[in-house]
Write a protein that holds these residues in place. Structure first.
Motif, PDB file in Angstrom:
ATOM      1  N   TYR A   1      11.242   2.513  -3.870  1.00  0.00           N
ATOM      2  CA  TYR A   1       9.790   2.323  -3.965  1.00  0.00           C
ATOM      3  C   TYR A   1       9.223   3.092  -5.143  1.00  0.00           C
ATOM      4  O   TYR A   1       9.773   4.110  -5.573  1.00  0.00           O
ATOM      5  CB  TYR A   1       9.098   2.805  -2.686  1.00  0.00           C
ATOM      6  CG  TYR A   1       9.536   2.097  -1.424  1.00  0.00           C
ATOM      7  CD1 TYR A   1       9.139   0.789  -1.175  1.00  0.00           C
ATOM      8  CD2 TYR A   1      10.348   2.742  -0.489  1.00  0.00           C
ATOM      9  CE1 TYR A   1       9.537   0.140  -0.013  1.00  0.00           C
ATOM     10  CE2 TYR A   1      10.748   2.098   0.676  1.00  0.00           C
ATOM     11  CZ  TYR A   1      10.338   0.796   0.895  1.00  0.00           C
ATOM     12  OH  TYR A   1      10.732   0.142   2.040  1.00  0.00           O
TER      13      TYR A   1
ATOM     14  N   PRO B   1       5.578   4.696  -6.031  1.00  0.00           N
ATOM     15  CA  PRO B   1       4.194   4.991  -5.635  1.00  0.00           C
ATOM     16  C   PRO B   1       3.226   5.112  -6.816  1.00  0.00           C
ATOM     17  O   PRO B   1       2.057   5.448  -6.615  1.00  0.00           O
ATOM     18  CB  PRO B   1       4.329   6.332  -4.905  1.00  0.00           C
ATOM     19  CG  PRO B   1       5.530   6.975  -5.499  1.00  0.00           C
ATOM     20  CD  PRO B   1       6.462   5.870  -5.880  1.00  0.00           C
TER      21      PRO B   1
ATOM     22  N   PHE C   1       6.707   7.047   3.624  1.00  0.00           N
ATOM     23  CA  PHE C   1       5.314   6.603   3.510  1.00  0.00           C
ATOM     24  C   PHE C   1       4.336   7.452   4.320  1.00  0.00           C
ATOM     25  O   PHE C   1       3.124   7.258   4.221  1.00  0.00           O
ATOM     26  CB  PHE C   1       5.194   5.145   3.951  1.00  0.00           C
ATOM     27  CG  PHE C   1       5.836   4.170   3.005  1.00  0.00           C
ATOM     28  CD1 PHE C   1       5.332   3.972   1.735  1.00  0.00           C
ATOM     29  CD2 PHE C   1       6.963   3.460   3.391  1.00  0.00           C
ATOM     30  CE1 PHE C   1       5.928   3.069   0.862  1.00  0.00           C
ATOM     31  CE2 PHE C   1       7.563   2.561   2.534  1.00  0.00           C
ATOM     32  CZ  PHE C   1       7.048   2.365   1.265  1.00  0.00           C
TER      33      PHE C   1
ATOM     34  N   ILE D   1       2.338  -0.718  -3.964  1.00  0.00           N
ATOM     35  CA  ILE D   1       3.609  -0.026  -4.175  1.00  0.00           C
ATOM     36  C   ILE D   1       4.730  -1.030  -4.447  1.00  0.00           C
ATOM     37  O   ILE D   1       5.173  -1.741  -3.538  1.00  0.00           O
ATOM     38  CB  ILE D   1       3.961   0.831  -2.938  1.00  0.00           C
ATOM     39  CG1 ILE D   1       2.847   1.858  -2.686  1.00  0.00           C
ATOM     40  CG2 ILE D   1       5.313   1.513  -3.112  1.00  0.00           C
ATOM     41  CD1 ILE D   1       3.036   2.688  -1.458  1.00  0.00           C
TER      42      ILE D   1
ATOM     43  N   CYS E   1      -0.557   1.231   2.202  1.00  0.00           N
ATOM     44  CA  CYS E   1       0.715   0.811   1.611  1.00  0.00           C
ATOM     45  C   CYS E   1       0.787  -0.711   1.614  1.00  0.00           C
ATOM     46  O   CYS E   1       1.049  -1.318   2.657  1.00  0.00           O
ATOM     47  CB  CYS E   1       1.903   1.361   2.395  1.00  0.00           C
ATOM     48  SG  CYS E   1       1.916   3.143   2.611  1.00  0.00           S
TER      49      CYS E   1
END
Length: 662
Positions: free
Chosen positions: A347, A349, A212, A333, A302
């Motif tokens: 994850y 994005p 991140f 996210i 985030c």
């Protein structure tokens, strides 16, 4: 961040000169705050008292404070003393009371962890002690306030200054020594213990920080209990490795008014947080109030959306709302992680780019984690094939606490951990479609409950009832008469709709189920939103919902017979066919109307012969399979019978017919 630590104690060494704040917001909105420097001092005080009480390296200590600052000081004190911390979430409001989920969890954790010590505050002890055996040694400390004062039973009190000879040296703690034991939610049974070493915690935190791009200027906010994997590992330990500002808000305080979370995002200029997917529905329910608030979410970098399958349509609508308050699309996210993986691990994005119906992709795994999808014992490589998600990596557990060899084989496929989640690949990314335990089995075929729920939302959209705030839950429930699984749909009412609109929506659901799956629900129950039981973090509690159903709590539904049929007595023939449909479909006849389609209600080719036999025996009429397909409603079938013979009780000659495939 280039600096790497071998253990959490080395990480903590950087706090002594760190005056960044850690805030705690309680159940009444009261704000308390300390610095990293003060947290380190408090942890040293706890560690000293634990060592004086006889704690040996590696021994387990349950940590259970109401206040998050007390909880954090306790966890770090255990780690600093060389022990293994077992965090437990004290009830957010109220006390431990017999019969409640939190109390059962306390009992289970005490039993499974075999902890030698329990660290808590004097106030909390009055609630905890009735459930703690004499085998467990109690150590007391205040959970809130500015100092560690107050007498403690058995082991004295925690003191401000601690002789250095009772403190372990950092060199005594190795990277592969146990640091924490976290317990799974226990949603499908007893919780399971997951032991995490210093190395597992540090490396998983460092990989998330790298993924991140987090720094010591990031502001972290957590609002879930500090035994949750996202709250403790991602939003506290991750922040602690960086020495970054962090805020912890009482869960109940947020759930009682969800827009408070956005207010804190704005007030403290939060840039990193987490919310389970259901929370975005709660925000949509507050849309008008949120619109009226002066909020800025521009600092959010985030906002991780996870904890369950992600409803793309609902989340998209909430994203539009939050975008008007400054939240960038790139900040939302989708993610996935488990206690068993020590942290978040997958994850996406690029929210919404890859989808399956209303489900969105959770993306790709971070470095250090491998995934595979297995179906029928074989690794599935291609897109679009649903199977069991399995993972392996350096932070993945190798066994549950105290599990037997037989239990281990259920959870592991060689070195691969069986997550219990169903998933498929699409354009190289992963989409979670449901849980393996959430399976409906009919005629030897397996159907994913998550996929069925996704389909129901599509059917509702087709009927012009596309409500992103709608709560729906599909469960399988054992029929007490024949032990067969029944498929039940629980769905929330809305204030604006009347009974006719609900009937229209229900017909669309049943018709869609018949079209897509060839079966439908035994019952569809419309509940007020307040009637859905929720867990301590606000998720729909399927276990309690199933129990409530079995206990008859929801047996208050009115008959489905349309208004034009009410007020008159049904004929003997209508009653007989209602009983036949009810018996063959194993449904309460009050949930069948004269205009319901037999096949939309769940009828299929295997059930047709039974219907035809019962009609012949009770009405004395031969009806063919082709006729039932053409006239599947009670009113239609009776009209057809009357048309083909003036006397419905005279049996026409049998005709040869071909097999009808339904």
């Amino acid at each position: 961040m280039n600096e790497r630590f071998d253990t959490l104690i080395h990480c903590m060494g950087n706090w002594r000169d760190n005056d960044k704040r850690i805030r705690s917001i309680g159940h009444d909105g009261t704000v308390r705050e300390i610095t990293y420097r003060t947290l380190a001092e408090r942890a040293e005080s706890v560690a000293g008292e634990l060592r004086r009480s006889g704690l040996k390296k590696g021994e387990r200590v349950i940590v259970d404070f109401r206040d998050s600052i007390g909880q954090l000081a306790g966890i770090w004190g255990v780690i600093l003393s060389g022990g293994c911390a077992v965090p437990l979430a004290f009830p957010q409001v109220g006390e431990y009371i017999e019969g409640r989920q939190e109390t059962q969890r306390l009992k289970d954790v005490l039993d499974i962890s075999r902890a030698e010590y329990l660290l808590t505050g004097e106030e909390e002890n009055r609630s905890i002690s009735p459930y703690v055996s004499r085998r467990v040694r109690m150590v007391f400390a205040p959970g809130t306030g500015s100092g560690w004062s107050g007498a403690g039973r058995k082991n004295g009190m925690l003191k401000e200054s601690v002789p250095q000879d009772v403190m372990p040296h950092a060199a005594d703690i190795r990277a592969d020594d146990p640091a924490l034991i976290l317990f799974t939610s226990g949603s499908t049974g007893k919780p399971k213990g997951v032991e995490m070493t210093h190395r597992m915690v540090m490396e998983s935190c460092m990989e998330n920080i790298r993924f991140f791009g987090l720094t010591n200027e990031t502001v972290f906010l957590n609002w879930l209990p500090l035994e949750h994997i996202a709250s403790l590992m991602l939003l506290h330990m991750g922040a602690g490795v960086l020495g970054a500002e962090q805020i912890h808000v009482n869960t109940t305080y947020v759930l009682s008014d969800p827009k408070r979370l956005l207010e804190y995002f704005s007030k403290y200029r939060v840039s990193m947080s987490f919310a389970p997917n259901f929370f975005f529905r709660l925000l949509l329910e507050k849309e008008r109030e949120i619109e009226a608030e002066d909020l800025s979410l521009k600092r959010m970098e985030c906002l991780i959306d996870g904890g369950e399958a992600i409803d793309g349509k609902m989340t998209e609508q909430c994203l539009v709302l939050l975008n008007r308050k400054g939240l960038r699309r790139s900040a939302l996210i989708p993610g996935w992680g488990m206690t068993e993986l020590c942290n978040g691990a997958i994850y996406n994005p690029d929210f919404g780019k890859v989808k399956k119906g209303s489900l969105v992709s959770i993306g790709r795994p971070v470095d250090g984690l491998e995934v595979r999808i297995v179906k029928d014992g074989e690794n599935v490589i291609g897109d679009g094939v649903e199977g069991m998600l399995q993972v392996r990596g350096q932070w993945v557990l190798t066994s549950y606490l105290g599990e037997t060899d037989e239990e281990h084989r259920k959870h592991f496929d060689g070195e691969w951990f069986i997550t219990g989640d169903l998933a498929e690949r699409r354009d190289g990314e992963l989409i979670i479609t449901g849980r393996e335990s959430d399976i409906y089995i009919l005629n030897g075929e397996n159907y994913s409950i998550g996929a069925i729920e996704n389909s129901v939302r599509d059917f509702l959209a087709e009927s012009d009832r596309d409500d992103p705030q709608c709560i729906l839950k599909v469960l399988t429930v054992k029929n007490q008469k024949n032990a067969a699984d029944e498929l039940i749909l629980f769905i929330s009412k809305t204030d604006e709709e009347d009974q006719d609109r609900r009937e229209t929506a229900e017909e669309a659901i049943r018709s869609g189920m018949s079209r897509v799956y060839g079966f439908s629900f035994q019952r569809i129950l419309w509940l007020e939103k307040e009637e859905f039981p929720v867990s301590s973090i606000g998720k729909i509690d399927g276990k309690t919902l199933r129990k409530n159903y079995a206990d008859g709590i929801y047996d208050i539904a009115t008959e489905k017979i349309p208004e034009r049929w009410k007020g008159r007595k049904l004929s003997d023939e209508e009653n007989l066919l209602l009983f036949i449909y009810s018996d063959v479909l194993d449904m309460d006849k009050n949930f069948i109307s004269l205009e319901d389609d037999f096949f939309s209600l769940g009828g299929n080719s295997l059930k047709v012969p039974s219907v035809l036999d019962k009609i012949r025996l009770t009405l004395g009429v031969n009806v063919s399979a082709a006729e039932l397909v053409k006239y599947p409603t009670i009113v239609g079938l009776l009209r057809h019978i009357h048309e083909k013979t003036e006397d419905p009780c005279v049996m026409p000659e049998e005709e040869d017919e071909e097999m009808v495939v339904l």
